[in-house]
Motif scaffolding. Sequence first.
Motif, PDB file in Angstrom:
ATOM      1  N   ARG A 192      31.316  43.193  73.594  1.00 54.57           N
ATOM      2  CA  ARG A 192      31.370  44.556  73.883  1.00 54.57           C
ATOM      3  C   ARG A 192      31.498  44.893  75.316  1.00 54.57           C
ATOM      4  O   ARG A 192      31.265  46.091  75.572  1.00 54.57           O
ATOM      5  N   VAL A 193      31.867  43.992  76.001  1.00 55.37           N
ATOM      6  CA  VAL A 193      31.748  44.313  77.404  1.00 55.37           C
ATOM      7  C   VAL A 193      32.890  45.389  77.793  1.00 55.37           C
ATOM      8  O   VAL A 193      32.302  46.160  78.635  1.00 55.37           O
ATOM      9  N   ARG A 194      34.062  45.230  77.445  1.00 55.00           N
ATOM     10  CA  ARG A 194      35.028  46.094  77.684  1.00 55.00           C
ATOM     11  C   ARG A 194      34.380  47.644  77.586  1.00 55.00           C
ATOM     12  O   ARG A 194      34.721  48.404  78.154  1.00 55.00           O
ATOM     13  N   GLU A 237      36.229  39.748  78.579  1.00 55.34           N
ATOM     14  CA  GLU A 237      36.795  40.953  77.779  1.00 55.34           C
ATOM     15  C   GLU A 237      37.500  40.635  76.768  1.00 55.34           C
ATOM     16  O   GLU A 237      37.504  41.204  75.595  1.00 55.34           O
ATOM     17  N   ASN A 238      38.564  39.714  77.253  1.00 53.74           N
ATOM     18  CA  ASN A 238      39.417  39.361  76.106  1.00 53.74           C
ATOM     19  C   ASN A 238      39.251  38.301  75.298  1.00 53.74           C
ATOM     20  O   ASN A 238      40.111  37.995  74.140  1.00 53.74           O
ATOM     21  N   GLY A 239      37.920  37.792  75.388  1.00 52.96           N
ATOM     22  CA  GLY A 239      37.375  36.682  74.461  1.00 52.96           C
ATOM     23  C   GLY A 239      38.013  35.434  74.721  1.00 52.96           C
ATOM     24  O   GLY A 239      37.862  34.268  74.018  1.00 52.96           O
ATOM     25  N   ARG A 240      38.509  35.454  75.863  1.00 50.58           N
ATOM     26  CA  ARG A 240      39.404  34.161  76.180  1.00 50.58           C
ATOM     27  C   ARG A 240      38.199  33.067  76.920  1.00 50.58           C
ATOM     28  O   ARG A 240      38.437  31.973  76.981  1.00 50.58           O
ATOM     29  N   TYR A 241      37.224  33.494  77.387  1.00 50.55           N
ATOM     30  CA  TYR A 241      36.038  32.905  77.825  1.00 50.55           C
ATOM     31  C   TYR A 241      34.753  33.455  77.593  1.00 50.55           C
ATOM     32  O   TYR A 241      34.369  34.471  77.621  1.00 50.55           O
ATOM     33  N   ASP A 242      33.802  32.410  77.011  1.00 53.22           N
ATOM     34  CA  ASP A 242      32.642  32.712  76.814  1.00 53.22           C
ATOM     35  C   ASP A 242      31.649  32.193  78.016  1.00 53.22           C
ATOM     36  O   ASP A 242      31.538  31.155  78.599  1.00 53.22           O
ATOM     37  N   PRO A 243      30.939  33.440  78.517  1.00 54.37           N
ATOM     38  CA  PRO A 243      30.316  33.010  79.873  1.00 54.37           C
ATOM     39  C   PRO A 243      29.159  32.094  79.689  1.00 54.37           C
ATOM     40  O   PRO A 243      28.502  32.121  78.491  1.00 54.37           O
ATOM     41  N   SER A 244      28.662  31.684  80.837  1.00 55.59           N
ATOM     42  CA  SER A 244      27.298  30.936  80.567  1.00 55.59           C
ATOM     43  C   SER A 244      26.279  31.785  80.284  1.00 55.59           C
ATOM     44  O   SER A 244      26.285  32.855  80.521  1.00 55.59           O
ATOM     45  N   LEU A 245      24.986  31.018  79.695  1.00 54.19           N
ATOM     46  CA  LEU A 245      23.775  31.956  79.479  1.00 54.19           C
ATOM     47  C   LEU A 245      23.477  32.546  80.795  1.00 54.19           C
ATOM     48  O   LEU A 245      23.007  33.835  80.510  1.00 54.19           O
ATOM     49  N   PHE A 262      23.797  46.220  82.075  1.00 47.29           N
ATOM     50  CA  PHE A 262      23.843  47.222  80.953  1.00 47.29           C
ATOM     51  C   PHE A 262      22.642  47.579  80.255  1.00 47.29           C
ATOM     52  O   PHE A 262      22.799  48.399  79.482  1.00 47.29           O
ATOM     53  N   ALA A 263      21.451  47.015  80.869  1.00 52.87           N
ATOM     54  CA  ALA A 263      20.087  47.218  80.242  1.00 52.87           C
ATOM     55  C   ALA A 263      20.078  47.061  78.614  1.00 52.87           C
ATOM     56  O   ALA A 263      19.707  47.978  78.022  1.00 52.87           O
ATOM     57  N   LEU A 264      20.784  46.106  78.261  1.00 53.11           N
ATOM     58  CA  LEU A 264      20.623  45.696  76.979  1.00 53.11           C
ATOM     59  C   LEU A 264      20.190  44.248  76.655  1.00 53.11           C
ATOM     60  O   LEU A 264      20.363  43.556  77.879  1.00 53.11           O
ATOM     61  N   LYS A 265      20.084  43.909  75.305  1.00 52.58           N
ATOM     62  CA  LYS A 265      19.640  42.489  75.091  1.00 52.58           C
ATOM     63  C   LYS A 265      21.184  41.715  74.767  1.00 52.58           C
ATOM     64  O   LYS A 265      22.107  42.575  74.585  1.00 52.58           O
ATOM     65  N   ILE A 323      25.258  42.708  73.010  1.00 52.82           N
ATOM     66  CA  ILE A 323      26.414  42.606  73.857  1.00 52.82           C
ATOM     67  C   ILE A 323      27.549  41.702  73.182  1.00 52.82           C
ATOM     68  O   ILE A 323      28.671  41.664  72.934  1.00 52.82           O
ATOM     69  N   PHE A 324      26.774  40.344  72.795  1.00 53.77           N
ATOM     70  CA  PHE A 324      27.556  39.114  72.442  1.00 53.77           C
ATOM     71  C   PHE A 324      27.230  38.918  70.911  1.00 53.77           C
ATOM     72  O   PHE A 324      26.361  39.167  70.499  1.00 53.77           O
TER      73      PHE A 324
END
Lengths: 150, 75
Positions: free
Chosen positions: B4-6, B34-42, B52-55, B59-60
Amino acid sequence: MPEDRPLEPPAESPEDRKSRLGFGACHAQGKAPVLWSLATAGAMFAAVLLRKWFEWPRAALVVLALLPVLPLIGMCVAMARASSRLDELQRRIQLEALGLTVLVMSVVLVSLGMLESFGLIGHFDPTMAWVLMVAIYVISFWWIGRKYRS
Amino acid sequence: MKNRVRALRAEHGWSQAALAKELDVSRQTVNAIENGRYDPSLPLAFKIARIFALKIEEIFEDEAGSANGEGARDA
């Protein structure tokens, strides 16, 4: 960061400005390795031409032959500096591009080597392998980076 | 992996460049996430969650995991 405190657009720091406009711009944008690569290729061709056009004493010939090594060292330093500034996605793209370059170069060099040893082609200048490798790396980097762009 | 980053970025009125600066990554990386083309590292996912002050799980979302979960519920 609380929701009621939206992030302000980042103000441009003097370092950012220097990086964008100044002598560090090439490094910051990752263009320095490409420029050094072009300088190396230019030095290689210049050295070959200068050798053909003039008579050189042996000592000067050594200097002339090793002339392209200077920009090549510059390229290595620029690559190392540029790599240290990459984020995790850019490092992944770089790694994939390097892997693809190794694979393609293996196929190309074995093919050329076999063709040459069978006498089907003329002598293949090993320094051309470097030019080929840089060209394949640049194309690989662009091609792999494409899949992460929208 | 969906995220939900975007939407979160839009809620906060941030540009991709501003978020990229906060995360210390390139704008291209934010765009790819944002486009789901890359999954970020932990570590980067944790950084995004902190900003974003969330868990992280707010978000993912693991698409394979959620598909299995739905299948299990349907069964």
